[in-house]
Design a protein around this motif. Structure first.
Motif, PDB file in Angstrom:
ATOM      1  N   GLN A 373       0.822  -1.204   0.000  1.00 15.92           N
ATOM      2  CA  GLN A 373       0.000   0.000   0.000  1.00 15.92           C
ATOM      3  C   GLN A 373       0.858   1.258   0.000  1.00 15.92           C
ATOM      4  OE1 GLN A 373      -2.362  -0.786   3.493  1.00 15.92           O
ATOM      5  NE2 GLN A 373      -3.966  -1.866   2.340  1.00 15.92           N
ATOM      6  N   ILE A 374       2.048   1.165   0.576  1.00 18.24           N
ATOM      7  CA  ILE A 374       2.942   2.324   0.639  1.00 18.24           C
ATOM      8  C   ILE A 374       3.744   2.483  -0.647  1.00 18.24           C
ATOM      9  CG2 ILE A 374       4.997   3.261   1.794  1.00 18.24           C
ATOM     10  CD1 ILE A 374       3.962   1.784   4.346  1.00 18.24           C
ATOM     11  N   LEU A 375       4.323   1.395  -1.137  1.00 17.33           N
ATOM     12  CA  LEU A 375       5.328   1.480  -2.194  1.00 17.33           C
ATOM     13  C   LEU A 375       4.769   1.329  -3.614  1.00 17.33           C
ATOM     14  CD1 LEU A 375       8.118  -0.646  -0.443  1.00 17.33           C
ATOM     15  CD2 LEU A 375       8.151   1.831  -0.839  1.00 17.33           C
ATOM     16  N   ALA A 376       3.606   0.713  -3.760  1.00 15.93           N
ATOM     17  CA  ALA A 376       3.108   0.414  -5.102  1.00 15.93           C
ATOM     18  C   ALA A 376       2.505   1.590  -5.853  1.00 15.93           C
ATOM     19  CB  ALA A 376       2.087  -0.721  -5.031  1.00 15.93           C
ATOM     20  N   PRO A 377       1.794   2.529  -5.208  1.00 14.26           N
ATOM     21  CA  PRO A 377       1.097   3.569  -5.982  1.00 14.26           C
ATOM     22  C   PRO A 377       2.022   4.348  -6.916  1.00 14.26           C
ATOM     23  CG  PRO A 377       0.313   3.578  -3.713  1.00 14.26           C
ATOM     24  CD  PRO A 377       1.477   2.617  -3.764  1.00 14.26           C
ATOM     25  N   GLY A 378       1.556   4.522  -8.164  1.00 14.84           N
ATOM     26  CA  GLY A 378       2.318   5.283  -9.138  1.00 14.84           C
ATOM     27  C   GLY A 378       3.423   4.525  -9.830  1.00 14.84           C
ATOM     28  N   GLY A 379       3.500   3.227  -9.590  1.00 18.24           N
ATOM     29  CA  GLY A 379       4.599   2.453 -10.166  1.00 18.24           C
ATOM     30  C   GLY A 379       5.899   2.731  -9.426  1.00 18.24           C
ATOM     31  N   GLY A 380       7.025   2.454 -10.094  1.00 22.58           N
ATOM     32  CA  GLY A 380       8.308   2.686  -9.432  1.00 22.58           C
ATOM     33  C   GLY A 380       8.581   1.717  -8.308  1.00 22.58           C
ATOM     34  N   PHE A 381       8.011   0.512  -8.392  1.00 22.63           N
ATOM     35  CA  PHE A 381       8.205  -0.489  -7.344  1.00 22.63           C
ATOM     36  C   PHE A 381       8.191  -1.875  -7.955  1.00 22.63           C
ATOM     37  CE2 PHE A 381       6.089  -3.200  -3.949  1.00 22.63           C
ATOM     38  CZ  PHE A 381       7.253  -3.388  -3.213  1.00 22.63           C
ATOM     39  N   VAL A 382       9.211  -2.656  -7.627  1.00 23.24           N
ATOM     40  CA  VAL A 382       9.265  -4.077  -7.968  1.00 23.24           C
ATOM     41  C   VAL A 382       9.359  -4.831  -6.651  1.00 23.24           C
ATOM     42  CG1 VAL A 382      10.575  -5.921  -9.100  1.00 23.24           C
ATOM     43  CG2 VAL A 382      10.361  -3.670 -10.202  1.00 23.24           C
ATOM     44  N   PHE A 383       8.451  -5.784  -6.447  1.00 22.80           N
ATOM     45  CA  PHE A 383       8.454  -6.514  -5.175  1.00 22.80           C
ATOM     46  C   PHE A 383       9.646  -7.449  -5.095  1.00 22.80           C
ATOM     47  CE2 PHE A 383       7.782 -10.129  -2.491  1.00 22.80           C
ATOM     48  CZ  PHE A 383       7.316  -9.554  -1.317  1.00 22.80           C
ATOM     49  N   GLN A 384      10.317  -7.365  -3.973  1.00 21.76           N
ATOM     50  CA  GLN A 384      11.344  -8.324  -3.584  1.00 21.76           C
ATOM     51  C   GLN A 384      11.508  -8.221  -2.086  1.00 21.76           C
ATOM     52  OE1 GLN A 384      15.577  -7.688  -4.840  1.00 21.76           O
ATOM     53  NE2 GLN A 384      15.879  -8.503  -2.786  1.00 21.76           N
ATOM     54  N   GLN A 385      11.735  -9.339  -1.423  1.00 21.06           N
ATOM     55  CA  GLN A 385      12.068  -9.273  -0.009  1.00 21.06           C
ATOM     56  C   GLN A 385      13.411  -8.561   0.148  1.00 21.06           C
ATOM     57  OE1 GLN A 385      12.229 -12.165  -1.752  1.00 21.06           O
ATOM     58  NE2 GLN A 385      14.394 -12.725  -1.573  1.00 21.06           N
ATOM     59  N   VAL A 386      13.672  -8.050   1.337  1.00 17.43           N
ATOM     60  CA  VAL A 386      14.933  -7.335   1.574  1.00 17.43           C
ATOM     61  C   VAL A 386      16.077  -8.354   1.614  1.00 17.43           C
ATOM     62  CG1 VAL A 386      16.225  -5.841   3.127  1.00 17.43           C
ATOM     63  CG2 VAL A 386      13.756  -5.511   2.855  1.00 17.43           C
ATOM     64  N   HIS A 387      16.779  -8.457   0.506  1.00 20.02           N
ATOM     65  CA  HIS A 387      17.921  -9.366   0.343  1.00 20.02           C
ATOM     66  C   HIS A 387      17.459 -10.822   0.321  1.00 20.02           C
ATOM     67  CE1 HIS A 387      22.190 -10.097  -0.014  1.00 20.02           C
ATOM     68  NE2 HIS A 387      22.431  -8.815   0.116  1.00 20.02           N
ATOM     69  N   ASN A 388      18.422 -11.747   0.361  1.00 20.46           N
ATOM     70  CA  ASN A 388      18.125 -13.157   0.156  1.00 20.46           C
ATOM     71  C   ASN A 388      17.359 -13.774   1.323  1.00 20.46           C
ATOM     72  OD1 ASN A 388      19.540 -13.443  -2.373  1.00 20.46           O
ATOM     73  ND2 ASN A 388      21.453 -13.250  -1.220  1.00 20.46           N
ATOM     74  N   ILE A 389      16.575 -14.796   0.997  1.00 18.30           N
ATOM     75  CA  ILE A 389      15.898 -15.590   2.015  1.00 18.30           C
ATOM     76  C   ILE A 389      16.932 -16.543   2.613  1.00 18.30           C
ATOM     77  CG2 ILE A 389      14.102 -17.308   2.430  1.00 18.30           C
ATOM     78  CD1 ILE A 389      12.617 -16.092  -0.011  1.00 18.30           C
ATOM     79  N   LEU A 390      17.154 -16.432   3.908  1.00 16.73           N
ATOM     80  CA  LEU A 390      18.217 -17.202   4.543  1.00 16.73           C
ATOM     81  C   LEU A 390      17.748 -18.607   4.915  1.00 16.73           C
ATOM     82  CD1 LEU A 390      19.928 -14.457   6.721  1.00 16.73           C
ATOM     83  CD2 LEU A 390      20.476 -15.221   4.408  1.00 16.73           C
ATOM     84  N   ALA A 391      18.705 -19.417   5.362  1.00 13.28           N
ATOM     85  CA  ALA A 391      18.487 -20.859   5.499  1.00 13.28           C
ATOM     86  C   ALA A 391      17.405 -21.217   6.507  1.00 13.28           C
ATOM     87  CB  ALA A 391      19.801 -21.543   5.871  1.00 13.28           C
ATOM     88  N   ASP A 392      17.224 -20.399   7.544  1.00 11.74           N
ATOM     89  CA  ASP A 392      16.323 -20.788   8.623  1.00 11.74           C
ATOM     90  C   ASP A 392      14.909 -20.232   8.472  1.00 11.74           C
ATOM     91  OD1 ASP A 392      17.006 -18.163   9.011  1.00 11.74           O
ATOM     92  OD2 ASP A 392      17.498 -18.358  11.150  1.00 11.74           O
ATOM     93  N   VAL A 393      14.587 -19.610   7.350  1.00 10.15           N
ATOM     94  CA  VAL A 393      13.250 -19.040   7.167  1.00 10.15           C
ATOM     95  C   VAL A 393      12.241 -20.163   6.915  1.00 10.15           C
ATOM     96  CG1 VAL A 393      11.825 -17.576   5.692  1.00 10.15           C
ATOM     97  CG2 VAL A 393      14.141 -16.844   6.300  1.00 10.15           C
ATOM     98  N   PRO A 394      11.137 -20.202   7.676  1.00 15.66           N
ATOM     99  CA  PRO A 394      10.142 -21.268   7.499  1.00 15.66           C
ATOM    100  C   PRO A 394       9.493 -21.204   6.119  1.00 15.66           C
ATOM    101  CG  PRO A 394       9.794 -20.091   9.586  1.00 15.66           C
ATOM    102  CD  PRO A 394      10.787 -19.291   8.791  1.00 15.66           C
ATOM    103  N   PRO A 395       9.289 -22.334   5.482  1.00 17.48           N
ATOM    104  CA  PRO A 395       8.693 -22.321   4.137  1.00 17.48           C
ATOM    105  C   PRO A 395       7.287 -21.731   4.113  1.00 17.48           C
ATOM    106  CG  PRO A 395       8.858 -24.563   4.982  1.00 17.48           C
ATOM    107  CD  PRO A 395       9.647 -23.703   5.897  1.00 17.48           C
ATOM    108  N   GLU A 396       6.513 -21.919   5.181  1.00 17.69           N
ATOM    109  CA  GLU A 396       5.168 -21.355   5.196  1.00 17.69           C
ATOM    110  C   GLU A 396       5.193 -19.826   5.162  1.00 17.69           C
ATOM    111  OE1 GLU A 396       5.907 -23.050   9.440  1.00 17.69           O
ATOM    112  OE2 GLU A 396       6.470 -23.510   7.364  1.00 17.69           O
TER     113      GLU A 396
END
Length: 427
Positions: A373-396
């Motif tokens: 809701q904050i970053l998408a309006p007007g374009g200029g935004f590509v979704f990506q998590q902040v840096h890589n998903i690390l080894a211990d992040v739960p798949p859910e």
């Protein structure tokens, strides 16, 4: 819209049909191989060899079925290469998961650790038992430097000496032809936006060569010697642009430069130092890249860099990644308000520092919704998590994040409607 059209529209600050999604389009939007193996199992997907394309960070090659499930709009040029079995060697990840490593970067076992050797045979990185990635252990200029040999010395640094695909496949005689042929094959195969990982680092290359503390002291205490180093690096980067980009023109969409300029608490260097030493050199490279090929320029730049954004934009930057929203000064509301019309935020879509790793799936979902809701309006935004998903992040949590990115990323008439993610649930 096609994925490529969607990404390019966002980069032009137009609202596409939905927010584009990046997953694995470059070396800082991927997933640790350990987490990737768990994700595939959680989703009930067929067993496939887990291939590690970045041995240093141990990032996985993301398979087409996952890209499709998560509606991913990007792909890295490196996926066009290392397609044959001989390019891969069996290895085992730190948690015991079988995997495959690039044949030119197979870790070597020593007492209580794994090591990575560079092209000269020198050990460049170490991973002690219990660790999950390799760290640099050799700095060519740590004791005695040679500013005029800076570019050549980079081959003895871990980030330049241990390449991801295509790596040595496009080196030597006929290398440019192989690079172009691979790019043509990928362009015909996919309608995703293609990212080319160029590098072109300056501050970081100085740190790779000298070690961080030594390079800080050189920048502060011997300006003329530091400038010699930066000039030699810039000249080498420009020469590589001249060599490579003409054969990739029309085959790639985004060229990715790198330079981590920030820390958790703000920039590593003052805005004044950035303006005097780095901005002119960045501007020269980014301008030349756009002259040589029809590309957008993205900078991978970790940390809190709000104070540098005006200068980065003025130097010709189109997009910045990973938009580390947990850092000082990087609140998404302020970034979007003050810079959102002039630069694309490629990232910042989900905090990996705390939320993705430790929240519940529902909390992840709400978090992504708020950021959309904050970053998408007007374009200029590509979704990506902040840096890589690390080894211990739960798949859910990973699934919740991508479901939310797709569901809440719709523009226009679909903005308030629900979309089916089509992501299968684990039994």
């Amino acid at each position: 819209m096609t994925p490529r059209q969607r990404v390019l529209a966002a980069l032009e600050h137009k609202e596409p049909d939905r927010v584009p999604i990046d997953f694995g389009g470059h070396r800082s939007s991927g997933i640790a191989a350990i987490a990737y193996a768990r994700l595939r199992k959680f989703l009930g997907l067929p067993d496939r060899p887990i291939r590690v394309y970045d041995p240093i960070q141990q990032l996985a090659v993301i398979d087409e079925d996952i890209l499709d499930l998560f509606h991913v709009d990007t792909i890295e040029l490196g996926r066009a290469f290392a397609q044959e079995p001989e390019h891969w060697v069996d290895w085992v990840l730190p948690d015991g998961t079988p995997c495959q490593m690039p044949s030119w970067a197979v870790p070597e076992r020593r007492e209580n650790e794994w090591v990575l050797r560079g092209p000269t045979g020198r050990i460049l990185g170490r991973m002690p038992d219990g660790a999950l990635y390799f760290e640099q252990c050799y700095w060519p200029f740590a004791e005695k430097d040679n500013p005029d040999g800076a570019a050549e010395a980079l081959k003895d640094t871990i980030w330049c000496g241990i390449p991801s695909p295509p790596g040595p496949i496009v080196e030597g005689p006929g290398g440019l032809e192989r690079l172009q042929k691979g790019a043509q094959w990928l362009r015909q195969k996919t309608d995703r936006a293609i990212l080319y990982l160029f590098g072109g680092n300056l501050l970081e290359c100085g740190q790779f060569l000298y070690r961080n503390d030594n390079f800080y002291m050189l920048l502060a205490g011997d300006r003329s010697r530091a400038e010699r180093v930066l000039d030699r690096l810039t000249e080498a980067h420009l020469a590589n642009l001249e060599r490579v980009l003409p054969v990739l023109d029309g085959l790639i969409d985004i060229i990715v430069f790198g330079d981590d300029l920030g820390m958790q608490t703000g920039p590593q260097i003052s805005p004044k130092m950035y303006r005097e030493l780095f901005k002119p050199r960045h501007a020269a490279m980014w301008k030349r890249a756009k002259e040589l090929a029809d590309v957008k320029v993205m900078l991978h730049c970790c940390g809190g860099v709000r104070e540098l954004l005006d200068d980065l934009i003025d130097a010709g930057l189109d997009a910045i990644n990973p938009v580390q929203i947990s850092c000082k000064g990087m609140d998404p509301e302020g970034l979007k308000r003050d810079f959102g019309r002039r630069i694309t935020f490629w990232g910042g879509g989900c905090d990996t520092h705390q939320t993705l790793a430790f929240a519940t799936p529902q909390q992840v979902r709400e978090h992504v919704k708020q950021l959309m809701q904050i970053l998408a309006p007007g374009g200029g935004f590509v979704f990506q998590q902040v840096h890589n998903i690390l080894a211990d992040v739960p798949p859910e949590n990973i699934v919740a994040m991508f479901e939310a990115a797709y569901e809440f990323g719709a523009y226009g008439a679909r903005k308030n409607s629900s979309q089916s993610s089509a992501v299968p649930r684990s039994a």
